[in-house]
Design a protein around this motif. Structure first.
Motif, PDB file in Angstrom:
ATOM      1  N   HIS A  83       0.880  -1.168   0.000  1.00  0.00           N
ATOM      2  CA  HIS A  83       0.000   0.000   0.000  1.00  0.00           C
ATOM      3  C   HIS A  83       0.918   1.218   0.000  1.00  0.00           C
ATOM      4  O   HIS A  83       1.603   1.485   0.993  1.00  0.00           O
ATOM      5  CB  HIS A  83      -0.902  -0.032   1.237  1.00  0.00           C
ATOM      6  N   VAL A  84       0.948   1.920  -1.113  1.00  0.00           N
ATOM      7  CA  VAL A  84       1.832   3.065  -1.291  1.00  0.00           C
ATOM      8  C   VAL A  84       1.018   4.344  -1.097  1.00  0.00           C
ATOM      9  O   VAL A  84       0.047   4.577  -1.812  1.00  0.00           O
ATOM     10  CB  VAL A  84       2.473   3.057  -2.700  1.00  0.00           C
ATOM     11  N   VAL A  85       1.419   5.142  -0.110  1.00  0.00           N
ATOM     12  CA  VAL A  85       0.750   6.412   0.163  1.00  0.00           C
ATOM     13  C   VAL A  85       1.710   7.530  -0.232  1.00  0.00           C
ATOM     14  O   VAL A  85       2.831   7.594   0.265  1.00  0.00           O
ATOM     15  CB  VAL A  85       0.367   6.550   1.654  1.00  0.00           C
ATOM     16  N   VAL A  86       1.254   8.380  -1.139  1.00  0.00           N
ATOM     17  CA  VAL A  86       2.067   9.489  -1.635  1.00  0.00           C
ATOM     18  C   VAL A  86       1.370  10.790  -1.262  1.00  0.00           C
ATOM     19  O   VAL A  86       0.164  10.943  -1.469  1.00  0.00           O
ATOM     20  CB  VAL A  86       2.250   9.398  -3.166  1.00  0.00           C
ATOM     21  N   LYS A  87       2.149  11.729  -0.699  1.00  0.00           N
ATOM     22  CA  LYS A  87       1.622  13.045  -0.345  1.00  0.00           C
ATOM     23  C   LYS A  87       2.301  14.097  -1.207  1.00  0.00           C
ATOM     24  O   LYS A  87       3.507  14.014  -1.451  1.00  0.00           O
ATOM     25  CB  LYS A  87       1.903  13.368   1.123  1.00  0.00           C
ATOM     26  N   GLY A  88       1.513  15.080  -1.646  1.00  0.00           N
ATOM     27  CA  GLY A  88       2.099  16.163  -2.421  1.00  0.00           C
ATOM     28  C   GLY A  88       1.052  17.151  -2.899  1.00  0.00           C
ATOM     29  O   GLY A  88      -0.144  16.986  -2.660  1.00  0.00           O
ATOM     30  N   VAL A  89       1.537  18.176  -3.590  1.00  0.00           N
ATOM     31  CA  VAL A  89       0.687  19.243  -4.112  1.00  0.00           C
ATOM     32  C   VAL A  89       0.503  19.021  -5.611  1.00  0.00           C
ATOM     33  O   VAL A  89       1.455  18.720  -6.332  1.00  0.00           O
ATOM     34  CB  VAL A  89       1.350  20.626  -3.846  1.00  0.00           C
ATOM     35  N   ASN A  90      -0.730  19.145  -6.074  1.00  0.00           N
ATOM     36  CA  ASN A  90      -1.063  19.046  -7.504  1.00  0.00           C
ATOM     37  C   ASN A  90      -0.567  17.745  -8.139  1.00  0.00           C
ATOM     38  O   ASN A  90       0.009  17.760  -9.227  1.00  0.00           O
ATOM     39  CB  ASN A  90      -0.513  20.248  -8.276  1.00  0.00           C
TER      40      ASN A  90
END
Length: 130
Positions: A83-90
């Motif tokens: 389960h890959v969780v990626v955080k970021g803008v746009n």
């Protein structure tokens, strides 16, 4: 790589340091944990390289791994779920999904075991305010 008998298991002497391996967590990492760490570590590293090459900026990434094992076959690993969780803008979900597919095709650990272990990936995107 060199491996030596140690108290309760085996010790690997590697350029980065020593690694204790044992079926008993009191004496070292269990072999199945190392297998999962190899798959998740390789997948995450390649995914990050793909994102860098595509100039996709992320603020953070976390990978959770779950394992399925068959007790009737010496606890053989039958499936690994990432389960890959990626955080970021746009962040563009399509670009991230395609990048994860490219990473899977280029991760040597996944490619080595994919014919004998079912490997699944689920991507979760957390959008941060700019």
């Amino acid at each position: 790589m060199e491996f030596y008998l140690s108290e309760g298991g085996i010790r690997a002497v590697l350029p980065y340091g020593e690694l204790d391996i044992s079926g008993n967590e009191e004496f070292g990492y269990r072999p199945f944990q190392l297998m999962m760490a190899s798959v998740a570590g390789c997948s995450g590293s390649v995914f990050r390289k793909v994102l860098d090459k595509k100039r996709i900026e992320i603020d953070d990434m976390k990978i959770s791994a779950e394992v399925e094992r068959d007790a009737e076959q010496a606890n053989k690993i039958t499936a690994i779920h990432l389960h890959v969780v990626v955080k970021g803008v746009n962040l563009d979900p399509d670009q991230l999904e395609k990048s994860l597919e490219i990473a899977r095709k280029n991760c040597s650990m996944v490619r080595t075991i994919e014919d004998s272990v079912k490997i699944t990936e689920r991507l979760e995107i957390i959008s941060l305010s700019s």
